[in-house]
Design an enzyme around this catalytic site. Structure first.
Site, short mmCIF file in Angstrom:
data_model
loop_
_atom_site.label_atom_id
_atom_site.label_comp_id
_atom_site.label_asym_id
_atom_site.label_seq_id
_atom_site.Cartn_x
_atom_site.Cartn_y
_atom_site.Cartn_z
N GLU A 168 -13.58 -1.45 3.09
CA GLU A 168 -14.21 -1.29 4.45
C GLU A 168 -15.67 -0.39 3.45
OE1 GLU A 168 -12.64 0.40 7.54
OE2 GLU A 168 -11.57 -1.28 8.57
N GLU A 257 -9.01 -6.92 9.34
CA GLU A 257 -7.93 -5.50 9.91
C GLU A 257 -8.03 -5.71 11.02
OE1 GLU A 257 -8.06 -1.93 7.07
OE2 GLU A 257 -8.15 -1.67 9.61
C1 IDC Z 1 -5.76 4.69 8.25
C2 IDC Z 1 -4.46 5.00 8.42
C3 IDC Z 1 -3.79 6.35 8.47
C4 IDC Z 1 -4.68 6.69 7.38
C5 IDC Z 1 -5.94 6.92 6.81
C6 IDC Z 1 -6.26 7.18 5.64
O1 IDC Z 1 -3.79 4.14 10.24
O2 IDC Z 1 -2.14 6.93 8.76
O3 IDC Z 1 -4.38 8.36 7.46
O4 IDC Z 1 -6.01 5.35 6.87
O5 IDC Z 1 -7.32 7.46 5.89
C7 IDC Z 1 -9.44 1.56 9.24
C8 IDC Z 1 -9.39 1.22 7.54
C9 IDC Z 1 -7.70 2.19 7.70
C10 IDC Z 1 -7.37 3.52 8.24
C11 IDC Z 1 -7.83 2.92 9.96
C12 IDC Z 1 -7.22 3.07 11.52
O6 IDC Z 1 -9.76 0.10 6.74
O7 IDC Z 1 -7.43 2.43 6.55
O8 IDC Z 1 -5.74 3.37 8.46
N1 IDC Z 1 -8.62 2.21 10.12
O9 IDC Z 1 -7.97 4.58 11.03
N2 IDC Z 1 -11.12 1.47 9.27
C13 IDC Z 1 -11.19 0.95 10.70
C14 IDC Z 1 -9.68 1.44 11.15
#
Ligand code: IDC
Length: 467
Positions: A168, A257
């Site tokens: 991302e 995702e």
């Molecule tokens: C989130 C995980 C969370 C973790 C965080 C780290 O769910 O547990 O602490 O990352 O910063 C994304 C990202 C993905 C995120 C997810 C939810 O690619 O890494 O995971 N998310 O926030 N993009 C949109 C949402």
């Protein structure tokens, strides 16, 4: 004599062949059935050129939840959840990430174990270079190039591996110009070894700006797809419009995702918005990978935080998102695209008839149940709403089915959903749509319709056939 001897020799050879040739019985897997995936005319296709829909689950960060990288877990996903693809999320910059102090040897071991389990199970696997807080992919480009050199060399001959090169991109440095510069380097590295695997390129604004990619895609490469991410409780209609317009322009997109939580990964979940997203993805046969396989206490985790099992989960071990996802992926009986609400209204009439059911005979065993679930009177007419459930209760796969009902009173149709309904005087025939035609063992589907009649309607006979 010579003739006899050679006959004997031929015979013994034949017997030898019959005796020694092992009979190989192996069950079909996603990869054995579909072979290497590629990108053609904006779509992901299998080795026969037929559109292939990726149904995946992503790990959480490999450094944080390594316990879910195990073969039994992947097998549960494949056999019970309808998953054909695993995504291995290797964070680059977060705590313990590949470029932020994580143990690179251990992290690579998790990636290679994950790829091996997927290969053994005939599943596809996406190796995801999970940039996030390092919004600009160029920040850790050198490390990314050396990582993908390692991976593409190792997996050049595999037919189940895909590379996602920047999860991302975000912030001002995560713009399309930088992403393209970065992608050219990484693609060059991967293509030095792996000539044809699908490479997935992230898009600006947390992999949302597929419109930007569609107006200026990378050119001169084969088998490139672009990432689009959504979290249904936050991202709604305008984001669906954005995705749809990129798809209409022919951009090959994979949703690497998604979740039905808010974009933070937490907060509320929306199955209603989630259903709308799946409907759109189904329409364009866009692949999708759900975030995430862990029991972290957050709405986007698929396993409840109280459950410590690392495979073989029961439905009760799953979160709301987990349960919803499994239903979507298995096409379970609760797959119910938006039902149109009856457009007529009137006084409730409680004398509904109840439930009738029947089964098919022959080796494909289906059961149909039809229930009148609501009836009301409006003006001079009675309206009756029926619910039909068709379920495969046998072991053989059903590739299509037909359900017929004989009504007692003359009627007209006032609404129907999830099937093709044909009326011929008192007989109403229902055939499936493309998505609920095939029912594998245990799968079911739900349909419905409303009839309008001068006096109270009921059903005299039902019958079901399957092929
Ligand atoms: C989130 C995980 C969370 C973790 C965080 C780290 O769910 O547990 O602490 O990352 O910063 C994304 C990202 C993905 C995120 C997810 C939810 O690619 O890494 O995971 N998310 O926030 N993009 C949109 C949402």
């Amino acid at each position: 004599m010579k003739k006899f001897l050679s006959l004997l020799l031929a015979l013994s050879l034949l017997v030898g062949i019959f005796v020694s040739a092992p009979i190989k019985v192996s069950a079909a897997t996603p990869v054995s059935t579909n072979g290497a995936l590629s990108v053609k005319n904006g779509k992901v296709v299998n080795s026969k050129g037929k559109e292939f829909v990726i149904k995946g689950v992503s790990t959480h960060g490999l450094a944080w939840y390594p316990q879910y990288v195990n073969k039994a877990a992947f097998k549960t996903l494949r056999d019970k959840w309808g998953v054909n693809t695993i995504r291995l999320a290797l964070y680059s910059a977060e705590y313990g990430g590949y470029c932020s102090g994580g143990n690179q040897t251990e992290l690579k071991k998790l990636v290679s174990n994950g790829v091996s389990y997927a290969k053994e199970l005939g599943m596809y696997v996406i190796i995801d270079w999970h940039i996030l807080s390092d919004g600009n992919p160029l920040t850790n480009k050198t490390q990314a190039v050396s990582f993908f050199k390692w991976a593409s060399k190792k997996y050049a001959s595999y037919n189940n591996v895909m590379y996602e090169i920047c999860n991302e991109p975000n912030g001002s440095g995560g713009n399309w110009t930088n992403i393209k510069t970065y992608s050219k380097s990484v693609i060059k590295t991967i293509r030095t070894y792996d000539k044809d695997a699908i490479i997935i390129v992230g898009t600006p604004t947390w992999s949302q700006d597929v419109d930007t990619a569609a107006s200026s895609p990378l050119s001169g490469y084969k088998n490139i797809a672009y990432a689009f991410h959504f979290y249904a409780a936050t991202h709604k209609e305008n984001m669906r419009a954005k995705l749809e317009s990129a798809l209409k322009k022919g951009l090959p997109v994979i949703v690497t995702e998604f979740g039905i939580s808010e974009a933070s990964g937490n907060g509320s979940v929306s199955t209603t918005e989630g259903d709308k997203w799946i409907k759109l993805l189904d329409k364009y046969k866009v692949g999708r990978v759900a975030w995430n396989l862990s029991n972290k206490s957050e709405s986007c985790a698929l396993i409840k935080s109280s459950c410590t099992k690392t495979s073989g989960w029961a439905t009760t071990d799953l979160t709301t998102q987990g349960k919803w996802l499994v239903k979507k992926y298995t096409g379970g009986s609760t797959y119910t695209p938006e039902k149109p609400q009856p457009s007529v209204s009137g006084e409730p009439d409680v004398s509904s008839e109840g439930t009738l059911s029947c089964k098919t005979s022959g080796n494909i065993k289906l059961k149909a149940t039809v229930s009148s679930i609501n009836s009301w009177k409006s003006g001079d007419y009675y309206f009756t709403q029926y619910n039909i459930r068709i379920k495969n209760i046998g072991t053989a796969k059903c590739s299509s089915w037909k359900f017929t009902m004989n009504m007692r009173k003359s009627f007209s149709m006032a609404g129907d959903w999830c099937g093709t309904f044909t009326k011929n005087s008192l007989v109403l025939t229902v055939k499936p749509l493309s998505w609920n035609k095939v029912l594998t063992s245990g799968q079911g589907t739900e349909l419905g319709f409303i009839v309008k009649s001068k006096s109270r309607e009921s059903i005299s006979k039902i019958s079901l056939s399957a092929s």
